[in-house]
Design a protein around this motif. Structure first.
Motif, PDB file in Angstrom:
ATOM      1  N   VAL A 164       0.637  -1.737   0.306  1.00 17.98           N
ATOM      2  CA  VAL A 164       0.108  -0.273   0.140  1.00 17.98           C
ATOM      3  C   VAL A 164       0.793   0.903   0.303  1.00 17.98           C
ATOM      4  O   VAL A 164       1.841   0.842   0.743  1.00 17.98           O
TER       5      VAL A 164
ATOM      6  N   THR B 244      -8.720  -2.091   1.698  1.00 14.46           N
ATOM      7  CA  THR B 244      -6.983  -1.631   1.818  1.00 14.46           C
ATOM      8  C   THR B 244      -6.755  -0.895   3.136  1.00 14.46           C
ATOM      9  O   THR B 244      -6.163  -0.693   3.604  1.00 14.46           O
TER      10      THR B 244
ATOM     11  N   ARG C 194     -12.949   3.590  -4.926  1.00 11.32           N
ATOM     12  CA  ARG C 194     -10.932   4.043  -5.253  1.00 11.32           C
ATOM     13  C   ARG C 194     -11.533   5.536  -6.073  1.00 11.32           C
ATOM     14  O   ARG C 194     -10.841   6.488  -5.839  1.00 11.32           O
TER      15      ARG C 194
ATOM     16  N   SER D 161      -2.851   0.429  -3.600  1.00 11.07           N
ATOM     17  CA  SER D 161      -2.625  -0.583  -3.693  1.00 11.07           C
ATOM     18  C   SER D 161      -1.314   0.112  -4.746  1.00 11.07           C
ATOM     19  O   SER D 161      -1.574   0.680  -5.585  1.00 11.07           O
TER      20      SER D 161
ATOM     21  N   MET E 221      -1.308  -5.940  -0.095  1.00  9.32           N
ATOM     22  CA  MET E 221      -2.055  -6.139  -0.232  1.00  9.32           C
ATOM     23  C   MET E 221      -2.104  -7.596  -1.263  1.00  9.32           C
ATOM     24  O   MET E 221      -1.621  -6.714  -2.229  1.00  9.32           O
TER      25      MET E 221
END
Length: 288
Positions: free
Chosen positions: A162, A197, A221, A238, A260
């Motif tokens: 990440v 995440t 996202r 990520s 991740m």
């Protein structure tokens, strides 16, 4: 109990409407309503709550829907078995992914091999991916949590760390790396509850004795990306999903990487469906 009654119930339950169910089955709405009423009367059970032209499933209806999902999925698999060549010439594959770019190469190979199969891809976080598979609303999932609670067939794809990211004109844009403790002193932009995440980041912070507070919580996202690009805080993604965006600058996290892992998953009981098996076989070949 007749097959047509179960079929009527199933389509009403998944479409949420007697009218839509009638259209899907090429029947009249009164015919669908009559089949459902007869099923309820025969077993003295209420399957739908009907109020103000709205219908919702009762507890008994929810339980029956879980059974009919398996029933009609088995029927579809039987049809595929009896028409194997046709299944891979004109079938449909439904994929729900937390990040579709993890499977672009597999999708390309699948489309080249089976050009007649329609592939539908939609977005979801870890929770919605698993829920869609369990409810038979998707065939294959792509997610960053490889330990779901039900029995799944799993193909691991990759593992990437990440990274934090900020807008190009953010005061931290030139920073070489940020520790979790340093992050806690700045406004953070996080994904919704259910995002892998966010969960992995919070778990790593907790292990380091750091409490992260998100000033802004955004669903998806792309929403996080737009908010960060506007200079409203620090986002996380990520590294494999960061992409190219001239408005944004990635800042690695200092210390032990927050990894991740991405995986393809499918309900084990559905892996013999022709289109699903073909996609999974391609994925295994490409990852071996």
């Amino acid at each position: 109990m007749r097959y047509v009654q179960l079929r009527a119930f199933h389509h009403v339950a998944i479409s949420g409407s007697f009218t839509r169910a009638a259209a899907e089955l090429f029947l009249t709405q009164p015919a669908i309503s009559d089949q459902v009423r007869k099923l309820e009367a025969e077993y003295d059970v209420l399957l739908f709550n009907r109020a103000h032209r709205q219908i919702t499933l009762t507890a008994a209806g929810e339980n029956l829907l879980a059974v009919t999902r398996r029933l009609f999925d088995a029927e579809e698999q039987a049809l595929e078995l009896l028409s194997e060549s046709r299944a891979l010439r004109a079938g449909t594959l439904r994929i729900v992914a937390d990040a579709a770019h993890h499977i672009v190469d597999i999708l390309r190979a699948f489309r080249e091999t089976y050009p007649g199969v329609t592939v539908a891809v939609r977005a979801g976080n870890t929770e919605t991916v698993v829920e869609s598979l369990v409810n038979y609303e998707a065939d294959i999932g792509v997610l960053g949590d490889v330990n779901p609670s039900r029995e799944f067939d799993i193909i691991r794809l990759n593992a990437t760390p990440v990274t934090a990211f900020v807008s190009r004109d953010h005061p931290l844009a030139g920073t070489a790396a940020l520790s979790l403790a340093e992050l806690a002193r700045h406004p953070l932009v996080g994904r919704e509850i259910g995002s892998k995440t966010r969960r992995r980041l919070e778990e790593s912070a907790a292990k380091a004795g750091v409490e992260l507070t998100f000033a802004i919580e955004a669903e998806g996202r792309e929403a996080v990306r737009e908010i960060v690009a506007a200079g409203l805080g620090i986002g996380f993604v990520s590294e494999a999903e960061f992409g190219l965006d001239p408005r944004l600058v990635a800042i690695p996290l200092a210390g032990e990487p927050v990894l991740m892992e991405e995986a393809l998953i499918c309900l084990s009981e559905r892996t013999q469906a022709k289109t699903i098996r073909a996609f999974l076989d391609l994925a295994r070949d490409m990852r071996s």
